[in-house]
Design a protein around this motif. Structure first.
Motif, PDB file in Angstrom:
ATOM      1  N   GLY A   1      19.956 -23.608  62.344  1.00 46.40           N
ATOM      2  CA  GLY A   1      20.464 -22.286  62.676  1.00 46.40           C
ATOM      3  C   GLY A   1      21.763 -22.011  61.946  1.00 46.40           C
ATOM      4  O   GLY A   1      22.290 -22.863  61.219  1.00 46.40           O
TER       5      GLY A   1
ATOM      6  N   TYR B   1      17.856 -17.513  56.966  1.00 42.33           N
ATOM      7  CA  TYR B   1      18.075 -18.026  58.326  1.00 42.33           C
ATOM      8  C   TYR B   1      17.487 -17.038  59.326  1.00 42.33           C
ATOM      9  O   TYR B   1      17.645 -15.820  59.177  1.00 42.33           O
ATOM     10  N   ARG B   2      16.855 -17.583  60.364  1.00 40.61           N
ATOM     11  CA  ARG B   2      16.315 -16.731  61.429  1.00 40.61           C
ATOM     12  C   ARG B   2      16.786 -17.193  62.808  1.00 40.61           C
ATOM     13  O   ARG B   2      16.306 -16.710  63.820  1.00 40.61           O
ATOM     14  N   HIS B   3      17.717 -18.120  62.838  1.00 42.22           N
ATOM     15  CA  HIS B   3      18.284 -18.636  64.085  1.00 42.22           C
ATOM     16  C   HIS B   3      19.801 -18.443  63.977  1.00 42.22           C
ATOM     17  O   HIS B   3      20.448 -19.030  63.117  1.00 42.22           O
ATOM     18  N   ILE B   4      20.343 -17.579  64.840  1.00 38.39           N
ATOM     19  CA  ILE B   4      21.766 -17.249  64.819  1.00 38.39           C
ATOM     20  C   ILE B   4      22.376 -17.623  66.165  1.00 38.39           C
ATOM     21  O   ILE B   4      21.838 -17.288  67.216  1.00 38.39           O
ATOM     22  N   ASP B   5      23.514 -18.304  66.129  1.00 36.39           N
ATOM     23  CA  ASP B   5      24.173 -18.792  67.337  1.00 36.39           C
ATOM     24  C   ASP B   5      25.557 -18.163  67.477  1.00 36.39           C
ATOM     25  O   ASP B   5      26.388 -18.271  66.568  1.00 36.39           O
TER      26      ASP B   5
ATOM     27  N   THR C   1      20.973 -16.840  69.989  1.00 34.21           N
ATOM     28  CA  THR C   1      21.592 -17.575  71.108  1.00 34.21           C
ATOM     29  C   THR C   1      22.980 -17.029  71.387  1.00 34.21           C
ATOM     30  O   THR C   1      23.756 -16.772  70.464  1.00 34.21           O
TER      31      THR C   1
ATOM     32  N   THR D   1      20.825 -29.979  70.626  1.00 31.76           N
ATOM     33  CA  THR D   1      21.394 -29.105  69.606  1.00 31.76           C
ATOM     34  C   THR D   1      22.791 -29.627  69.294  1.00 31.76           C
ATOM     35  O   THR D   1      23.653 -29.663  70.174  1.00 31.76           O
TER      36      THR D   1
ATOM     37  N   ILE E   1      23.568 -26.223  63.850  1.00 30.81           N
ATOM     38  CA  ILE E   1      23.996 -24.842  63.569  1.00 30.81           C
ATOM     39  C   ILE E   1      25.251 -24.812  62.695  1.00 30.81           C
ATOM     40  O   ILE E   1      26.327 -24.401  63.142  1.00 30.81           O
TER      41      ILE E   1
END
Length: 268
Positions: free
Chosen positions: A9, A32-36, A64, A178, A221
């Motif tokens: 992420g 990227y397709r996962h952002i925190d 997230t 994570t 991340i």
């Protein structure tokens, strides 16, 4: 390997305003397709704006955010989540975390985890989890909510702090690990062992660390404000470390903790 939570992420800790907008925009553009993000980062608005401007479909993203300690009481929890969603310009997050366990009993864990589950039941979050929970706190959380309700425990993991006790407990309880701060603010990227492995594979030191995280089965991340690093980090997926590499990295563990605020729990 977990398929629900993308293993790589883009983290946004310490990114604010235009910097956060630009970095998230670059990350989404790179693939990227996962952002925190998190309430306390003060960048949910910028993250939401970048997502809106990117043209990437909401359904293609894993987003997230985390509820800050001041919002854990029953009367504050859900309103704070709704405020986050408004800033993020979305009706739901894919993952909602309790950012830190409380080290006092002003609000009990039963109370704030009940609020977390309520947020999920209301459709404000697809998945829920915790962050910075110790072995005992992770056990307690699973006792409260039951097995397989919490998706992940997000905590500091990198070659200098491998956090094996918490990792083992998460695996025992079916929680995804994570790991944040994968580079320990860049310290591990200068390590001679990491640098040597990188040279051996024709890779960057960051790619070596991210490949190690992936091969351990961790989600991570990393954060960056430079397009070259954002692009390069994504390419870590094509790097496979061998058994010697993994053993050499395992030997780097030295309990070097970067995130240790005064309200942190008693670490394992």
């Amino acid at each position: 390997m977990n398929s629900t939570l993308p293993h790589l992420g883009f983290g946004t800790f310490r990114l604010e305003g235009q910097t956060a907008f630009d970095a998230v925009s670059m990350a989404l553009n790179a693939g990227y397709r996962h952002i925190d993000t998190a309430q306390i980062y003060g960048n949910e608005q910028a993250v939401g704006d970048a997502i809106q401007a990117s043209g990437v479909a909401r359904a293609d993203l894993f987003l997230t955010t985390k509820v800050w300690t001041e919002h854990l009481s029953r009367d504050a929890f859900i309103p704070s989540v709704k405020a986050s969603l408004a800033k993020l310009s979305t009706e739901y997050v894919d993952l909602l975390l309790v950012h830190w366990p409380l080290n006092h009993n002003t609000v009990t864990m039963e109370d704030y985890l009940s609020s977390l589950k309520e947020a999920q039941d209301m459709g404000l979050a697809r998945h829920i989890g915790v962050s910075n929970f110790t072995v005992a706190q992770t056990e307690q959380a699973v006792d409260i909510l039951g097995k397989r309700v919490l998706l992940t425990n997000q905590f500091e993991v990198h070659p200098y702090l491998q956090n094996s006790k918490v990792v083992a407990k998460c695996r025992e309880l079916d929680l995804i690990v994570t790991g944040y701060m994968p580079f320990a603010y860049g310290a591990v990227l200068k390590d001679p062992v990491i640098v040597t492995i990188a040279e051996k594979h024709g890779a960057t030191a960051a790619q070596v660390v991210l490949a190690w995280m992936r091969q351990q089965g961790y989600v991570t991340i990393p954060s960056s404000t430079r397009q070259v690093n954002i692009d390069s980090n994504l390419k870590a997926d094509s790097l496979e470390l061998d058994a010697t590499d993994l053993a050499d990295i395992a030997a780097l563990d030295r309990g070097h903790r970067v995130a240790n605020p005064d309200f942190a729990p008693e670490w394992d």
